[in-house]
Scaffold this motif. Structure first.
Motif, short mmCIF file in Angstrom:
data_model
loop_
_atom_site.label_atom_id
_atom_site.label_comp_id
_atom_site.label_asym_id
_atom_site.label_seq_id
_atom_site.Cartn_x
_atom_site.Cartn_y
_atom_site.Cartn_z
N ALA A 202 0.77 -1.17 0.18
CA ALA A 202 0.04 -0.21 0.02
C ALA A 202 0.93 1.31 0.14
O ALA A 202 1.78 1.14 0.76
CB ALA A 202 -1.06 -0.16 1.13
N ASP A 203 0.57 2.21 -1.04
CA ASP A 203 1.29 3.35 -0.83
C ASP A 203 0.17 4.21 -0.21
O ASP A 203 -0.82 4.64 -0.89
CB ASP A 203 1.68 4.20 -2.22
N PHE A 217 -3.34 3.53 -1.97
CA PHE A 217 -3.48 2.77 -3.19
C PHE A 217 -2.72 1.49 -2.67
O PHE A 217 -1.50 1.21 -2.24
CB PHE A 217 -2.39 3.73 -4.21
N VAL A 218 -3.41 0.61 -3.24
CA VAL A 218 -2.96 -0.95 -2.98
C VAL A 218 -2.68 -1.54 -4.22
O VAL A 218 -3.60 -1.68 -5.16
CB VAL A 218 -4.27 -1.63 -2.10
N TYR A 281 6.32 2.76 -5.57
CA TYR A 281 5.46 4.08 -5.72
C TYR A 281 5.11 4.26 -7.22
O TYR A 281 4.12 4.94 -7.55
CB TYR A 281 5.96 5.25 -5.15
N PRO A 282 6.34 4.16 -8.17
CA PRO A 282 5.72 4.46 -9.45
C PRO A 282 4.21 3.80 -10.00
O PRO A 282 3.55 4.47 -11.05
CB PRO A 282 7.21 3.69 -10.34
N HIS A 283 4.11 2.55 -9.42
CA HIS A 283 2.83 2.01 -9.94
C HIS A 283 1.73 3.07 -9.59
O HIS A 283 0.62 3.35 -10.20
CB HIS A 283 2.46 0.57 -9.29
N ALA A 284 1.66 3.55 -8.29
CA ALA A 284 0.57 4.43 -7.81
C ALA A 284 0.60 5.82 -8.69
O ALA A 284 -0.54 6.25 -9.11
CB ALA A 284 0.99 4.58 -6.37
N MET A 317 1.98 -3.03 -13.31
CA MET A 317 2.93 -2.50 -13.46
C MET A 317 4.18 -3.31 -13.75
O MET A 317 4.16 -4.51 -13.16
CB MET A 317 3.27 -1.49 -12.40
N LEU A 318 4.69 -3.28 -14.90
CA LEU A 318 5.97 -4.07 -14.99
C LEU A 318 7.24 -3.34 -15.26
O LEU A 318 7.50 -2.62 -16.15
CB LEU A 318 5.91 -4.61 -16.44
N LYS A 319 8.21 -3.54 -14.22
CA LYS A 319 9.29 -2.64 -14.16
C LYS A 319 10.49 -3.53 -14.97
O LYS A 319 10.51 -4.46 -15.30
CB LYS A 319 9.94 -2.75 -12.81
N TYR A 320 11.19 -2.49 -15.63
CA TYR A 320 12.37 -3.27 -16.50
C TYR A 320 13.49 -2.30 -16.09
O TYR A 320 13.60 -1.28 -15.63
CB TYR A 320 12.08 -3.20 -18.15
N THR A 321 14.75 -2.95 -16.60
CA THR A 321 15.81 -2.02 -16.43
C THR A 321 16.40 -0.86 -17.50
O THR A 321 16.33 -1.39 -18.77
CB THR A 321 17.29 -2.83 -16.29
N ASP A 322 16.91 0.15 -17.07
CA ASP A 322 17.39 1.25 -17.95
C ASP A 322 18.64 1.68 -17.60
O ASP A 322 19.18 1.03 -16.38
CB ASP A 322 16.29 2.47 -17.87
N LEU A 323 19.37 2.43 -18.27
CA LEU A 323 20.53 2.92 -17.86
C LEU A 323 21.01 4.27 -18.19
O LEU A 323 20.25 5.05 -19.00
CB LEU A 323 21.66 1.90 -18.55
N MET A 324 22.04 4.85 -17.53
CA MET A 324 22.66 6.12 -17.90
C MET A 324 23.93 5.94 -18.25
O MET A 324 24.95 5.37 -17.45
CB MET A 324 22.27 6.95 -16.72
#
Length: 328
Positions: A202-203, A217-218, A281-284, A317-324
């Motif tokens: 929960a956020d 937000f759950v 939290y990005p999902h919320a 929500m589906l997280k994935y890897t990014d880079l800088m």
């Protein structure tokens, strides 16, 4: 103060998305500055002004932060790291006397939430559903004899964070050995029943002016990695919203809050509270739950309206890897 808020995010690390959310237009946030003790913290380079600072345990650390606040005309500081939450909360007056709002809960509540066994006892004292826990092998044996605990269990650092140091144990001899090792090293630990069911996060935003939760937000967690939610789906249940509010009531919390809950055989159990932005939290945010905007309103002296469960269920929500890439 004008109609925007300048914010300093402490120990921003890899929270690039969070920095971007604070920098969104028309959310009431002006300048977003960031600090970290490592020059290789990628979120630093998405802020409007960034500073490499000593570790929070270094002498003069708070003076360094206050100096940055004065230099950048900062209105509010936002700690993200567990240990830093208590440091800022315990020295709140240093910031408020300088006209800066620490976005952090009361020091006593921060300390309670960090201590997993103390938080478990708090839940039991307030007749809130909790995953049965204890703090020694002897206590585990006693709870087992009474039918309250059984293998498998988790053994974890009592003040740990994320998934660091957590082990699932299904043999009594191994559990005893691990407990003796922890005791010999004088490491505080907790033994917790393995909650074989569904996990939820929960956020929550607790209004900093009223002390009341105004947004919940759950999400149902589908997959975890390194202690953070990697895949999840938004979820509604009025019964769970009520339990969350009941759990928060006796605590002195403020701002963004992260809560973990299990559901086993249809029954919800509170696992823990982290009085900070959660990794999920990005999902919320992407479901319309704008904590940075709520923070800005509070800093500008305005209360936020109650909007519990005001989002669409069934959104993944589906997280994935990014880079800088940076030149040294």
């Amino acid at each position: 103060m004008d109609n925007s808020v300048n914010i300093l995010i402490l120990s921003c690390g890899t929270r690039n998305l969070l920095v971007r959310y604070f920098k969104e237009k028309e959310n009431g946030i002006g300048k977003v500055a960031g600090t970290d003790c490592s020059p290789h913290a990628p979120a630093l380079y998405e802020t409007d002004a960034h500073y490499i600072v000593p570790r929070m345990t270094a002498p003069g650390y708070l003076d360094t932060i206050l100096d940055i606040c004065r230099r950048e005309n900062i209105d509010a500081v936002l700690p993200l790291q567990e240990d830093e939450l208590y440091l800022i909360a315990a020295h709140r007056r240093l910031f408020t006397d300088a006209g800066i709002t620490p976005i952090v809960s009361d020091a006593s509540s921060v300390d309670l939430c960090r201590d997993k066994y103390a938080f478990y006892r708090f839940l039991k004292q307030h007749d809130l559903p909790a995953v049965t826990s204890c703090i020694s092998f002897e206590a585990f044996q006693k709870e087992s004899e009474q039918g309250h605990m059984s293998l498998p269990v988790f053994i974890k650092p009592n003040r740990g964070c994320g998934s660091i140091g957590i082990q699932k144990i299904d043999r009594p001899d191994l559990l005893e050995v691990l407990c003796r090792i922890q005791e010999a090293q004088e490491d505080s630990y907790i033994i917790q029943n393995y909650a074989d069911g569904e996990e939820f996060g929960a956020d929550i935003y607790v209004d900093m002016l009223t002390g009341k939760p105004v947004s919940i937000f759950v999400k149902k967690k589908l997959r975890m990695r390194a202690g953070e939610t990697e895949k999840s789906v938004s979820f509604h249940d009025e019964k769970l919203f009520e339990l969350i509010e009941k759990t928060l009531e006796p605590l002195s919390l403020a701002g963004p809050i992260d809560m973990d809950i299990f559901r086993v055989n249809g029954q919800y159990y509170i696992s823990e509270i982290n009085p900070r932005f959660g990794g999920g939290y990005p999902h919320a945010y992407n479901c319309g739950i704008d904590f940075p905007k709520m923070i800005a309103k509070n800093i500008l002296g305005k209360e936020n309206k109650r909007q519990i469960g005001n989002y669409e269920a069934g959104v993944c929500m589906l997280k994935y890897t990014d880079l800088m890439m940076l030149r040294e």
